[in-house]
Structure formats: C-alpha cells, structure tokens
Write an enzyme that holds these catalytic residues in place. Structure first.
Site, PDB file in Angstrom:
ATOM      1  N   GLY A  11     123.896  99.963  18.934  1.00 29.76           N
ATOM      2  CA  GLY A  11     122.914 100.479  17.836  1.00 29.76           C
ATOM      3  C   GLY A  11     122.162 102.530  18.168  1.00 29.76           C
ATOM      4  O   GLY A  11     121.481 101.924  18.772  1.00 29.76           O
ATOM      5  N   SER A  36     127.444 103.012  19.718  1.00 31.22           N
ATOM      6  CA  SER A  36     127.245 102.793  18.342  1.00 31.22           C
ATOM      7  C   SER A  36     128.028 102.715  16.910  1.00 31.22           C
ATOM      8  O   SER A  36     128.755 103.921  17.834  1.00 31.22           O
ATOM      9  CB  SER A  36     126.441 103.880  17.678  1.00 31.22           C
ATOM     10  N   THR A  45     118.497 105.355   9.405  1.00 30.26           N
ATOM     11  CA  THR A  45     117.278 104.917   9.796  1.00 30.26           C
ATOM     12  C   THR A  45     117.048 106.622   9.189  1.00 30.26           C
ATOM     13  O   THR A  45     116.001 106.841   8.390  1.00 30.26           O
ATOM     14  CB  THR A  45     116.795 105.852  11.317  1.00 30.26           C
ATOM     15  N   PHE A 116      99.975 104.022   0.224  1.00 26.35           N
ATOM     16  CA  PHE A 116     102.022 103.481   0.128  1.00 26.35           C
ATOM     17  C   PHE A 116     101.265 101.718  -0.365  1.00 26.35           C
ATOM     18  O   PHE A 116     100.211 101.957   0.111  1.00 26.35           O
ATOM     19  CB  PHE A 116     102.187 103.287   1.696  1.00 26.35           C
ATOM     20  N   GLN A 230     113.974  91.846   1.303  1.00 27.89           N
ATOM     21  CA  GLN A 230     113.347  92.189   0.456  1.00 27.89           C
ATOM     22  C   GLN A 230     113.511  93.320  -0.240  1.00 27.89           C
ATOM     23  O   GLN A 230     114.602  93.752  -0.571  1.00 27.89           O
ATOM     24  CB  GLN A 230     111.944  93.427   1.239  1.00 27.89           C
ATOM     25  N   HIS A 232     113.708  96.435  -3.325  1.00 25.52           N
ATOM     26  CA  HIS A 232     112.305  97.242  -3.778  1.00 25.52           C
ATOM     27  C   HIS A 232     112.009  97.645  -4.802  1.00 25.52           C
ATOM     28  O   HIS A 232     113.717  97.226  -5.619  1.00 25.52           O
ATOM     29  CB  HIS A 232     113.006  98.706  -2.810  1.00 25.52           C
ATOM     30  N   LEU A 242     117.870 104.584  -3.171  1.00 29.07           N
ATOM     31  CA  LEU A 242     116.406 103.829  -3.415  1.00 29.07           C
ATOM     32  C   LEU A 242     115.438 105.842  -3.621  1.00 29.07           C
ATOM     33  O   LEU A 242     115.660 107.238  -3.314  1.00 29.07           O
ATOM     34  CB  LEU A 242     115.728 103.861  -2.045  1.00 29.07           C
ATOM     35  N   GLU A 245     108.611 105.249  -2.341  1.00 32.79           N
ATOM     36  CA  GLU A 245     107.659 104.200  -2.616  1.00 32.79           C
ATOM     37  C   GLU A 245     106.616 105.644  -2.689  1.00 32.79           C
ATOM     38  O   GLU A 245     105.609 105.875  -3.737  1.00 32.79           O
ATOM     39  CB  GLU A 245     106.800 103.230  -2.097  1.00 32.79           C
ATOM     40  N   ARG A 285     105.626  95.496  -2.670  1.00 33.15           N
ATOM     41  CA  ARG A 285     106.941  95.464  -3.646  1.00 33.15           C
ATOM     42  C   ARG A 285     107.527  93.869  -3.797  1.00 33.15           C
ATOM     43  O   ARG A 285     108.067  93.892  -4.862  1.00 33.15           O
ATOM     44  CB  ARG A 285     108.102  95.514  -2.632  1.00 33.15           C
ATOM     45  N   HIS A 353     117.020  95.855  -0.241  1.00 31.29           N
ATOM     46  CA  HIS A 353     116.326  96.548   0.182  1.00 31.29           C
ATOM     47  C   HIS A 353     116.348  96.410   1.905  1.00 31.29           C
ATOM     48  O   HIS A 353     116.264  97.233   2.946  1.00 31.29           O
ATOM     49  CB  HIS A 353     114.547  97.458  -0.555  1.00 31.29           C
ATOM     50  N   ARG A 388     107.099  92.615   3.838  1.00 32.74           N
ATOM     51  CA  ARG A 388     106.596  93.716   4.971  1.00 32.74           C
ATOM     52  C   ARG A 388     105.954  94.957   3.728  1.00 32.74           C
ATOM     53  O   ARG A 388     106.946  94.982   2.769  1.00 32.74           O
ATOM     54  CB  ARG A 388     108.771  94.899   5.336  1.00 32.74           C
TER      55      ARG A 388
HETATM   56  C1  FAD Z   1     116.988 104.175   1.943  1.00 32.62           C
HETATM   57  C2  FAD Z   1     115.735 104.274   3.352  1.00 32.62           C
HETATM   58  C3  FAD Z   1     114.376 104.291   3.149  1.00 32.62           C
HETATM   59  C4  FAD Z   1     113.466 103.741   3.785  1.00 32.62           C
HETATM   60  N1  FAD Z   1     112.337 104.433   3.829  1.00 32.62           N
HETATM   61  C5  FAD Z   1     111.387 103.671   5.091  1.00 32.62           C
HETATM   62  C6  FAD Z   1     110.464 104.196   5.475  1.00 32.62           C
HETATM   63  O1  FAD Z   1     109.621 105.427   4.515  1.00 32.62           O
HETATM   64  N2  FAD Z   1     109.641 103.509   6.132  1.00 32.62           N
HETATM   65  C7  FAD Z   1     109.884 103.068   6.516  1.00 32.62           C
HETATM   66  O2  FAD Z   1     109.023 102.296   8.003  1.00 32.62           O
HETATM   67  N3  FAD Z   1     111.492 102.439   6.191  1.00 32.62           N
HETATM   68  C8  FAD Z   1     111.748 102.634   5.886  1.00 32.62           C
HETATM   69  N4  FAD Z   1     112.545 102.196   5.580  1.00 32.62           N
HETATM   70  C9  FAD Z   1     113.439 101.171   5.846  1.00 32.62           C
HETATM   71  C10 FAD Z   1     114.100 101.465   7.895  1.00 32.62           C
HETATM   72  O3  FAD Z   1     114.614 102.510   7.580  1.00 32.62           O
HETATM   73  C11 FAD Z   1     114.641 100.870   8.437  1.00 32.62           C
HETATM   74  O4  FAD Z   1     114.577  99.806   8.454  1.00 32.62           O
HETATM   75  C12 FAD Z   1     114.544 101.257   9.935  1.00 32.62           C
HETATM   76  O5  FAD Z   1     115.481 102.450   9.791  1.00 32.62           O
HETATM   77  C13 FAD Z   1     116.075 100.288  10.701  1.00 32.62           C
HETATM   78  O6  FAD Z   1     115.849 101.087  11.916  1.00 32.62           O
HETATM   79  P1  FAD Z   1     116.939 100.267  13.140  1.00 32.62           P
HETATM   80  O7  FAD Z   1     117.034 101.152  14.052  1.00 32.62           O
HETATM   81  O8  FAD Z   1     116.799  98.767  13.103  1.00 32.62           O
HETATM   82  O9  FAD Z   1     118.177 100.871  12.355  1.00 32.62           O
HETATM   83  P2  FAD Z   1     119.515 101.494  12.065  1.00 32.62           P
HETATM   84  O10 FAD Z   1     119.147 102.782  11.759  1.00 32.62           O
HETATM   85  O11 FAD Z   1     119.761 100.847  10.482  1.00 32.62           O
HETATM   86  O12 FAD Z   1     120.581 101.942  12.583  1.00 32.62           O
HETATM   87  C14 FAD Z   1     121.823 100.771  13.337  1.00 32.62           C
HETATM   88  C15 FAD Z   1     122.258 101.289  15.033  1.00 32.62           C
HETATM   89  O13 FAD Z   1     122.964 100.197  15.400  1.00 32.62           O
HETATM   90  C16 FAD Z   1     124.416 100.864  14.796  1.00 32.62           C
HETATM   91  N5  FAD Z   1     125.609  99.456  14.966  1.00 32.62           N
HETATM   92  C17 FAD Z   1     124.873  98.530  14.140  1.00 32.62           C
HETATM   93  N6  FAD Z   1     126.160  97.445  13.948  1.00 32.62           N
HETATM   94  C18 FAD Z   1     127.295  97.746  15.017  1.00 32.62           C
HETATM   95  C19 FAD Z   1     128.242  97.384  15.899  1.00 32.62           C
HETATM   96  N7  FAD Z   1     128.829  96.095  15.110  1.00 32.62           N
HETATM   97  N8  FAD Z   1     128.628  97.762  16.684  1.00 32.62           N
HETATM   98  C20 FAD Z   1     128.418  99.071  17.444  1.00 32.62           C
HETATM   99  N9  FAD Z   1     127.289  99.253  16.739  1.00 32.62           N
HETATM  100  C21 FAD Z   1     126.577  99.044  15.868  1.00 32.62           C
HETATM  101  C22 FAD Z   1     124.862 101.302  13.845  1.00 32.62           C
HETATM  102  O14 FAD Z   1     126.179 102.563  14.570  1.00 32.62           O
HETATM  103  C23 FAD Z   1     123.477 102.533  13.954  1.00 32.62           C
HETATM  104  O15 FAD Z   1     123.524 103.453  14.510  1.00 32.62           O
HETATM  105  C24 FAD Z   1     114.192 102.644   4.552  1.00 32.62           C
HETATM  106  C25 FAD Z   1     115.273 102.019   4.984  1.00 32.62           C
HETATM  107  C26 FAD Z   1     115.926 102.273   3.443  1.00 32.62           C
HETATM  108  C27 FAD Z   1     117.341 101.445   3.406  1.00 32.62           C
END
Ligand code: FAD
Length: 585
Positions: A11, A36, A45, A116, A230, A232, A242, A245, A285, A353, A388
């Site tokens: 990831g 990734s 993200t 928030f 969750q 939203h 989205l 918020e 939420r 969400h 959350r």
């Molecule tokens: C539209 C939206 C708005 C949001 N706004 C907010 C906000 O304002 N504030 C807040 O706190 N949170 C917010 N959230 C929640 C937050 O953004 C996410 O929970 C967080 O960014 C997730 O980050 P992560 O690094 O865990 O995963 P991600 O950013 O989802 O990254 C996952 C990674 O895993 C890799 N991956 C997945 N499966 C595989 C596989 N099989 N093989 C290789 N690679 C793989 C992908 O390529 C990617 O690089 C929001 C979410 C959304 C959807």
C-alpha cells in the site's frame, strides 16, 4: 523470480508512505519496499477533503480530544490507543508542516482549525478542502528523498507467505506485464486501506476492495470489529461522491423536503458549549445517517431516480466563504451534479464511507501473526470503536503508520530473518500456479456462456446494503449470510473473457471480488452475533447498547476449512468509564 527486502509494505497511501519513512529514518541500512496496485498518488488518501484533527488551539486540551474520540466511539475504542493517538497527532501534523504540507493559516500566521462532527473544540487542521491531496503529496515527496525505499508501482499483491508461524513476504503480479513474483521479506506491513466497495453506494474509490483485510485473514490474522461500517450523511446521490463534513462545519444546513432543519427533532448528543459550534449538523455521523432513515420513514425525504435525498444548503454562506474554504465542494457540485452551491441546494444521501473494523493490531501495529503489521484504514487498533469521528483518520494513519514502521524495523533488526527458505519458495510457486489458473478460468471450455464476475459483484453489494445497511436485524443479516454463501459457490464457477497479461483488469476484478466476498462474510457474521446497538451498528431487534454482554471487540479468524470463527476481546478502559454519548457537556 524472487526478490528480498527487510520490510515489504503493501500500500502506497498515507499509512504506507508514513511507515516507509519511519523505517528509513530508523535504520538507513534496512531495505524497504512499497508494493501498490496503483501509483501511490492515486491512493484513496488523495481524496480526503475536510482535514486532520490534532490539538493545537490554546483553549483545547488533549483530554478533550480523547473524550470526544472515546464517546464518539460509543466506548468501544481502546483508551490506551486513543491516548497515544491524541498525544502524537499534533507532532505528526507539525512534522508534515516541516516536510512541506501547506496547512491553511489564520491571518496571524497560526495554523487554522475548523469544527468537525462530534468534536467539541475546533481542532481540525486543513489545507483548504484538499487536505488529502496535500498530505499525500507531502509524504510522497518525502519518501522520494530516501533512496532505500524501493517501489513496486502497479503491482497487485495476491497472498501473504507464512513459514513456521512467521510472515515471510508476499506474491505479487506486475500489472503491466503479468509477471508474477515472490517478494520475500523479514516483515510485512499491510497498509491497503478500507473496503467500501463491498457496498453498492460508497464514497470509496474503485480500488477499495478490502484486499489487505482478506489476505491477512487468509494468512491467519484476526479481523476485529468488522460489523462497524460508517455511513457518511452527505454523498451526492448518483455517484456517491463525498460532500465533505467541512461544508457543515462552515455552517451548512441539512433540510428535508419541507425545507426544515430536521435534525432538531433528533437526539444527536449535541449541542456543544461553544456558541459558534451550536450546529446540529455537526452531530456524529452515525446519528445523522440514522436520522435520515427516520425522515425517509416519515415521508419527509425527496424521491429521485438515484434514491431518496435531502438537501444540503450552503447558500447563506455566500460566495466568498465557499470559494475560500470549500472550493472543491463547488467544483464537485458543478462537475458531477451540474449545480452551483452558491445559488442552489445540494442533493445528498447517506453513503458508505469508512470501515471502523479491520486487521486486529496492538498499539504498535503488530497483528496476532508474527512478522505481520498493519496501519491506516485496513487496521483496527482501535481508536474508532463503533463510530469514527471525522478527521481522526488522517492523523491515525500518520501516528500508527509511523509506529508500525518502527515496530517492523525493530522486529527485523532483532530477528535478522534470512533471505528465504525452501518452504517460502515452494509457497511462492504454488501461488504462481494458482494465479495461472485464475487467468485461464474456463478458457477453452466455451466459457462465454458462463456467469460473469460483474454480476456476482453487484448481487454481493446489494445483499450487503439490504442485510447490513444503516439499520439491521436478525432476519436481514441471516439472509445476507445465506446469499453470500451462494455467491461464493457461483464465484468458483465464474468465467473471465480476458486471458491476456497486460493490464488485465478483469483478472484484477476477479481477485478483488474474492477478497470482498471474504470481507463481506466477516461483516455480516460479526453483525449477526452482536445483539445490541452501538455506534454505527444499529439492530432494530436489539435497539439498546448492552455493556453487560458486548462491551467487547468482536474478532474473527478463518478456520482451515475456510469457515469464520468468532470470538470476543475485552476493551481497554483507562480513564473514561462507559457513559452516555453526550458531547461537550
Ligand atoms: C472521499 C473521502 C474523503 C475523506 N476525507 C477524510 C478527511 O477529511 N479526514 C480524515 O481524517 N479522513 C478522511 N477520509 C478517510 C481517510 O482518507 C482514509 O481512511 C485514509 O486516507 C486511508 O489511508 P490508507 O493509507 O489507510 O489507505 P489508502 O489511501 O486507501 O491506500 C491504500 C493503498 O493500498 C494499495 N493496495 C490495496 N490493495 C492492494 C493490493 N492487493 N496489492 C497492492 N497494493 C494494494 C493501494 O494501491 C493504495 O496505495 C476520507 C475518505 C474518503 C473516501
């Protein structure tokens, strides 16, 4: 072919990049790989809009952030994890500032913070309404400055290798060529994000298919609190995109079909003591999404071809506030809804969400499988419990991404696992054969008449919404369990048309669907067993919270025959005994 790295991170989103930087900083001699399935900057993200919470204002305290998080979680969060998170979040956000993140500022130069949902004080840092883009960019450019971080961009991980009870790497497909490679490692950190795509209507990107949860589960790790999904309250009705918020934090109102601010009729655990935050739209939420369903039942929502909606009204904020604080909201409304929120009402409805549940980890990101770590949305530490609070997720992936990186680095330095073993190599070859079989699914058997992956996926998503939506009961959940079992059988016989090796998106969709079926089974199974209502898990047949029986984390492991095994873990309570969810009193 076989490659070796000390630590492999699956990831390249916020959690994965933060973990990689932590390892590179801890020991430049360690070799780190980020694998990734999309180019890191395309990770989900990037789409975070509203902001990241951490105490910075003079009138705010760590304890208040902790209490908001604990009560927001309906007392299901582990309070030691919450305390660590609250304490380290400000340092992480400042670190990001030093790495170049352009946080929005007040006119006096201090960091600007916004209100928030469920937060009694203003403590959400933001970079306009493109916080995720700037945060991810900052982490990506910082990671680029460490030459020891090797990247496998657009490689899809299909399995985790385990030898003698220890995780020893992964197998991955290079999507551009179809090459299958065993990547041996001393430790693996799962940072694969959430699984919103298990449901039909979600804010989550197409790539959020729960791969990491399913792979860890299959490898023997436990999944925790999977029943907590969750919704939203404000997604655009057709696309699920989205509307952050932040729109309500800046003063937006939710109106039913009569133009009435209906939230005043519901108990949201608000208001907060600060007059400027006395906005019912900033309730948590789960409660806002549940209020929408009640409005629908009373016939006070508006029917549209994309389902029932209410309106989000920003018109009274004026063009200046909207352009300065919510430019992306205006852009999204224009592009995807063909409306201008300066003059028009925005149609919205609740949308899946975020997953509160995920791979069970301790406070250092370690799972119950030696050598396997997890951080970010894929993990359940747990600070989010049953619900959350918005803007806690971005700081969570920084705090626990860094912790998981450090813990994995310590683990490989102490253990010094060898480059490979015959057993690991053999597992890699087995997986290669399995994948070749997936690619050849029903080739040469007149496969064109067979069932397609997309149909099964749609039925799974519909079953999840019907069975495990905002409100659930025994009947709907049991029906979903049966449906998922039937879909799994049909999945085994489904055909694919594309047997090529270059960017075979049908193969990827097939592998993702098998992950989603596993994750879906864990969600409904855990939900069926939790006979109470707490946070985002609302059972109409068990409407009350039941601390006697369920002040506990659910845990699910996979039995050797593939069936889920459910158990419970105690919740860690340090300073805040379970109470009523009331904010700011
Ligand atoms: C539209 C939206 C708005 C949001 N706004 C907010 C906000 O304002 N504030 C807040 O706190 N949170 C917010 N959230 C929640 C937050 O953004 C996410 O929970 C967080 O960014 C997730 O980050 P992560 O690094 O865990 O995963 P991600 O950013 O989802 O990254 C996952 C990674 O895993 C890799 N991956 C997945 N499966 C595989 C596989 N099989 N093989 C290789 N690679 C793989 C992908 O390529 C990617 O690089 C929001 C979410 C959304 C959807």
């Amino acid at each position: 072919m076989t490659a070796f790295h000390d630590v492999v991170i699956v990831g390249g989103g916020g959690a994965g990049l933060r973990a990689a930087i932590a390892i590179a900083e801890a020991d430049p001699k360690l070799s780190v790989a980020i694998v990734s399935k999309v180019y890191p900057m395309r990770s989900h993200t990037v789409s975070a809009e509203g902001g990241a919470a951490a105490v910075i204002a003079d009138d705010d305290t760590l304890d208040e952030h902790a209490i908001d998080t604990v009560s927001g979680s309906d007392w299901l969060s582990d309070q030691d994890a919450v305390e660590a998170f609250i304490e380290e979040a400000p340092t992480e956000l400042l670190r990001l500032e030093h790495w170049g993140c352009p946080w929005s500022r007040q006119s006096n130069g201090h960091i600007a913070v916004r209100a928030f949902g469920g937060m009694r004080k203003k403590r959400t840092w933001f970079a306009a309404d493109k916080t995720g883009f700037h945060l991810l960019h900052t982490l990506f450019q910082t990671a680029l400055s460490y030459s020891d971080i090797v990247r496998y961009d657009e490689w899809f991980v299909t399995t985790i290798l385990v030898d003698q009870g220890r995780v020893r790497g992964v197998v991955a497909i290079e999507l551009a060529t179809g090459r299958i490679e065993t990547i041996v490692a001393g430790a693996v950190i799962m940072c694969t994000g959430g699984c919103g795509r298990v449901f039909p209507f979600t804010t989550n990107a197409n790539i959020k298919t729960g791969d990491g949860m399913a792979l860890a589960y299959r490898a023997g790790a436990g999944l925790k609190d999977m029943e907590f999904v969750q919704y939203h309250p404000t997604g655009l009705p057709f696309t699920g995109i989205l509307i952050t918020e932040a729109a309500r934090a800046e003063g937006g109102w939710l109106l039913n079909k009569d133009g009435y601010r209906y939230l005043q009729d519901y108990d949201l655990g608000t208001p907060t003591p600060e007059p400027q935050l006395r906005s019912m739209e900033l309730g948590p939420r789960d409660r806002l999404s549940q209020a929408f369903v009640h409005e629908q039942e009373k016939g006070r929502t508006i029917d549209t071809p994309s389902g029932p909606i209410v309106h989000l009204d920003l018109r009274h904020l004026g063009v200046n506030v909207i352009d300065a604080k919510l430019p992306f909201v205006r852009e999204l409304c224009a592009s995807y809804q063909n409306i201008d929120p300066v003059h028009e009402l925005i149609p919205v409805r609740p949308v899946v969400h975020y997953m509160m549940g995920g791979i069970h980890t301790d406070i250092q990101g370690a799972t119950d499988l030696a050598g396997l770590y997890a951080a970010g949305e894929v993990a359940c530490v747990s600070i989010n419990g049953a619900n959350r609070l918005g803007s806690n997720s971005l700081p969570e992936l920084l705090v626990f991404g860094a912790r998981a990186g450090q813990a994995a680095a310590d683990y490989v330095r102490q253990l010094r696992p060898g480059a490979s073993s015959a057993a690991v190599e053999a597992q890699g070859r087995d997986e290669q054969h399995r994948l070749e079989g997936e690619l050849a699914r029903h080739q040469g058997e007149g496969g064109s008449g067979r069932e397609r992956i997309a149909g099964i996926r749609t039925e799974m998503q519909d079953a999840m919404e019907a069975g495990a939506g905002i409100f659930r009961d025994e009947k709907t959940l049991s029906r979903a369990v049966d449906k998922l079992r039937a879909l799994r059988e049909r999945y085994a016989g489904a055909a694919i048309d594309d047997h090529s090796r270059t960017f075979n998106t049908e193969l990827v969709a097939t592998l993702e669907l098998s992950c989603m079926l596993d994750v879906a089974e864990c969600i409904v199974g855990s939900a069926l067993r939790r006979e109470e209502s707490r946070g985002a898990h609302q059972r109409t047949d068990f409407p009350a919270r039941d601390d006697e029986r369920y002040l506990a984390h659910s845990l699910v492991h996979r039995e050797p025959d593939g069936e889920p095994r459910f158990s419970y873990l105690p919740v860690t309570i340090t300073r805040w005994p379970p109470g009523e969810r009331i904010y700011g009193r």
